[in-house]
Scaffold this motif. Sequence first.
Motif, PDB file in Angstrom:
ATOM      1  N   LEU A   1     -53.881 -37.709  18.979  1.00  0.00           N
ATOM      2  CA  LEU A   1     -52.381 -37.332  19.065  1.00  0.00           C
ATOM      3  C   LEU A   1     -51.808 -36.754  17.870  1.00  0.00           C
ATOM      4  O   LEU A   1     -50.870 -36.008  17.898  1.00  0.00           O
ATOM      5  CB  LEU A   1     -51.528 -38.441  19.781  1.00  0.00           C
ATOM      6  CG  LEU A   1     -51.687 -38.900  21.226  1.00  0.00           C
ATOM      7  CD1 LEU A   1     -51.194 -40.310  21.566  1.00  0.00           C
ATOM      8  CD2 LEU A   1     -51.114 -37.668  22.171  1.00  0.00           C
ATOM      9  N   LYS A   2     -52.368 -37.622  16.684  1.00  0.00           N
ATOM     10  CA  LYS A   2     -51.904 -37.209  15.304  1.00  0.00           C
ATOM     11  C   LYS A   2     -52.284 -35.876  14.808  1.00  0.00           C
ATOM     12  O   LYS A   2     -51.720 -35.059  14.349  1.00  0.00           O
ATOM     13  CB  LYS A   2     -52.036 -38.326  14.356  1.00  0.00           C
ATOM     14  CG  LYS A   2     -51.047 -38.524  13.271  1.00  0.00           C
ATOM     15  CD  LYS A   2     -51.624 -39.593  12.337  1.00  0.00           C
ATOM     16  CE  LYS A   2     -51.650 -41.065  12.925  1.00  0.00           C
ATOM     17  NZ  LYS A   2     -52.123 -41.876  11.714  1.00  0.00           N
ATOM     18  N   ARG A   3     -53.562 -35.724  14.928  1.00  0.00           N
ATOM     19  CA  ARG A   3     -54.291 -34.561  14.568  1.00  0.00           C
ATOM     20  C   ARG A   3     -54.326 -33.464  15.280  1.00  0.00           C
ATOM     21  O   ARG A   3     -54.204 -32.302  14.580  1.00  0.00           O
ATOM     22  CB  ARG A   3     -55.737 -35.088  14.065  1.00  0.00           C
ATOM     23  CG  ARG A   3     -55.801 -36.128  12.923  1.00  0.00           C
ATOM     24  CD  ARG A   3     -55.858 -35.255  11.555  1.00  0.00           C
ATOM     25  NE  ARG A   3     -56.583 -34.157  11.373  1.00  0.00           N
ATOM     26  CZ  ARG A   3     -57.674 -34.407  10.712  1.00  0.00           C
ATOM     27  NH1 ARG A   3     -58.308 -35.463  10.374  1.00  0.00           N
ATOM     28  NH2 ARG A   3     -58.500 -33.244  10.698  1.00  0.00           N
ATOM     29  N   LEU A   4     -54.657 -33.737  16.399  1.00  0.00           N
ATOM     30  CA  LEU A   4     -54.795 -32.373  17.278  1.00  0.00           C
ATOM     31  C   LEU A   4     -53.725 -31.362  17.320  1.00  0.00           C
ATOM     32  O   LEU A   4     -54.108 -30.158  17.118  1.00  0.00           O
ATOM     33  CB  LEU A   4     -55.322 -32.810  18.772  1.00  0.00           C
ATOM     34  CG  LEU A   4     -56.321 -32.082  19.586  1.00  0.00           C
ATOM     35  CD1 LEU A   4     -57.628 -32.197  18.423  1.00  0.00           C
ATOM     36  CD2 LEU A   4     -56.702 -32.564  20.558  1.00  0.00           C
ATOM     37  N   PRO A   5     -52.760 -31.608  17.482  1.00  0.00           N
ATOM     38  CA  PRO A   5     -51.503 -30.675  17.406  1.00  0.00           C
ATOM     39  C   PRO A   5     -51.585 -29.668  16.157  1.00  0.00           C
ATOM     40  O   PRO A   5     -51.098 -28.552  16.141  1.00  0.00           O
ATOM     41  CB  PRO A   5     -50.274 -31.391  17.367  1.00  0.00           C
ATOM     42  CG  PRO A   5     -50.592 -32.618  17.955  1.00  0.00           C
ATOM     43  CD  PRO A   5     -51.849 -32.906  17.617  1.00  0.00           C
TER      44      PRO A   5
END
Lengths: 155, 680
Positions: B619-623
């Motif tokens: 959730l933190k990295r993918l965006p």
Amino acid sequence: MSISNIRVKVGRKYMGIYRCLTSDGSFHHKIFDQMGGVFVLCASLGHRADCRKDLNKGEQLFWSHNLTAEQEVVVKAIAATSSEEGLDVLTDDKAIIQIVETFAEAGMEQLIDRVLKRFIKEDDEGALFLHFTQEDLLEKELLSFIKCEAEQLPI
Amino acid sequence: MRLIELELYNFKQYYGNQRIVFAGADEGQKNVTVIYGENGRGKTSLYRALMYCLYGVKSLDQDQNYEKNISENPSIYLVNLKAVGEGGTAGATCYVRTVFEHGGSRYDLRRDCFAVRTSAGELFEEDSGFKLAVTRNDGNTEIFNSQTDIAVREINAVIDQRVASYFLVDGERIDRLTKATREQRLEVASGIRSLLTIDNLDTASKALAVLESKVNRELQKVSTGDYLKKLQEIENSQKNLSAEEAKKQNSEAELLSATKYKTEIDAELERFSEARTFLLQREALESEQEKLKAERLQKLGEMREFAQAASVLLAGDALSSLTAQIDNRRVKGEVPSEIKKELLERLLQEMKCICGRPIQTNSSEYAHILNWYHQANSQVFEAAVIEYFHKLGGTSARIQQDKKRLGELLASFASKDERLDSVALQLEEVAKQIGELPDVDIKKKEAYREKLIKDITLLKANIETSEAAIARLLSAIDKSTKEANELAKQTKVHEELSKKLEIVQRARAGLAEVVAHFVEEVVVELESRANALFKGLIDAAGKVNLSKVRINADYSLDVLDWEGRPFLANISAGQRQVVSMCFILALAQTAGGSSTLEMPLFMDTPFGRLGGEHRDNLLKRLPNEVPQWILLATETEFTTEEARHLRSTGKWGKVYALEVTEPGVTTIQEHIAASFQPVR
């Protein structure tokens, strides 16, 4: 018995003729094979004419054993018929030859006179020789002469 | 590619017209869209709608048997059943419209489908419309009203169908990439190759291989051995032709010469025709003359041989005389015959007569015998005489024969002479007749003329033979030349094909090398990016136990432990999912050649088997790793916790909840992301 080991002589004068007739020249062939043939012919001529002549400065020309058998018979016959010894001379070869030599010497004179005259030449020393060519037909001349003479003999 | 809008009309469970506008379409900071709904509400249908709209495909990977045998999966239909029912016999139309932006161009794509239920109750569906409007940077719009190849290329240029599945991801299935199976390896390899368009290079390589095979086959058909043989054949024929022509020329020259000589001789003989008889006669006489001369010469030789024998022919009288003397003495007994001396010696020794009576020494008989014995001693001579007498006879006989022979010899010679003279006379006469003509050997000339005639005939025959041979050779050369030309073409083709084959082989080898290097480099880069993502996404335990992601040479994914040992079999499902995701993201980045790829990551069941830390990391990295992230999450997956985490990224822009309003009907309800509260 044959006559052998005797040197037959002829006159020095006629030596050249004997040689010419028995040797090939530049322009002719020899007529006789041996000296004996010439000798016996001359001896026959001389005997027939009953002429004999001593050899003047006779020269030995050929050996008696070079005579053919017929020529030896003739030589003996000439000697036996003209010698005083008659047949006894047949035992003496030397005598036979001496007698026949004289006849031959005379016979050569006749041959020269009757056949060879036109061919005779003489050198400075008086020796005789023959000068003839093939065209002279000397062999025919001689044989014709012999035939003619032989036809006159009552054989 | 940035998804702007997805419009559905009667598509699947989405009855009527419904739409979703995606976050991140405007390149704003918020790029996460959450589509929230329980299983069965149509999350996957949204994914299917997108796939259908872009590519016209009606099946997904999970519908494995659908394409192969529709009857096995009759439930896959696109048109909303309610609408179909309402349409009755008229059927119903559904469509999906996607608006997206890519490379400065705006794409408005709509694909229609018509369905009707037959009287038998079967549902019949077919595509019924296609429209693509592309508005370029310059404001021009290009419209495609049917799915032409150009239209397809337009769409595939944005996102190729073959790689679409990597960005339209099913979270529950994503970990299959980490399964160390052949299928996994193939899938990874396929992914790499498709995304990096290495498959285009593969296609090129295959095309070259096909070309190489084709050229090779063509090459095998053509042989150069026959061509060389044919050239040698022509050369030999030409040599023979030259020889034959030379032969003919020689024969012709000789013929010319012979003919000329014959003509001359004919003319000459013509001149001498009158004198011919005399000339011939002269020749005959001359010939006889020569013969006679030779015979005459021979006769002379015989004469010379005879001379020795002739030397005794004149001694006939001497022989006759002597023969007569000896014979006379024989008649007189003076020449006993045949008395042997030995007999007389024996009589005297034995003193006995031949009759046997004793002989007295004083008797007359004894005196006679003694006398004869004495006489016998002198008979030796007589014996010689007798012997000589016999010889005389022989010689005389011989002389007679020789005289005859002499006559014949001389006559023969004379005959020759006479004939010679006659011939000479005749020659003189003939010469007079001939007159001033030069001395010509007519017979010789005539004989030469005959020879010339024979030669001419032979030469003519030779010339004919040569001409026939020349004609044959020319024909053979012509034929061989034609054959050689054909073979030459083939030989040229062979050479050209050989060159072509070489070029193709070199191109193929070069391409293979390029591909190999490229793939090698890509794999290295892929691995590098994957590991960078891995470090960001893996949980703490993973960070400790797992050192890196590795893409093996056979395209299998692996994970190495802290000591660099393969550890894939030992990692959890969630870690496996992370690894797969890292691979996909790395793939996207590598293909784009930049840190991100202009591809939205469309994830159905994104969290799959991911545990808390993984999910948080995701959730933190993918965006930040993708331009747009569309999550199709269930109530169970997307809880308040996830919502909080996502909200905290500041990337969450849109949220839609899927509500089942009636059986077979789902309604898309938009909510405000900032305030949306998941059910759980």
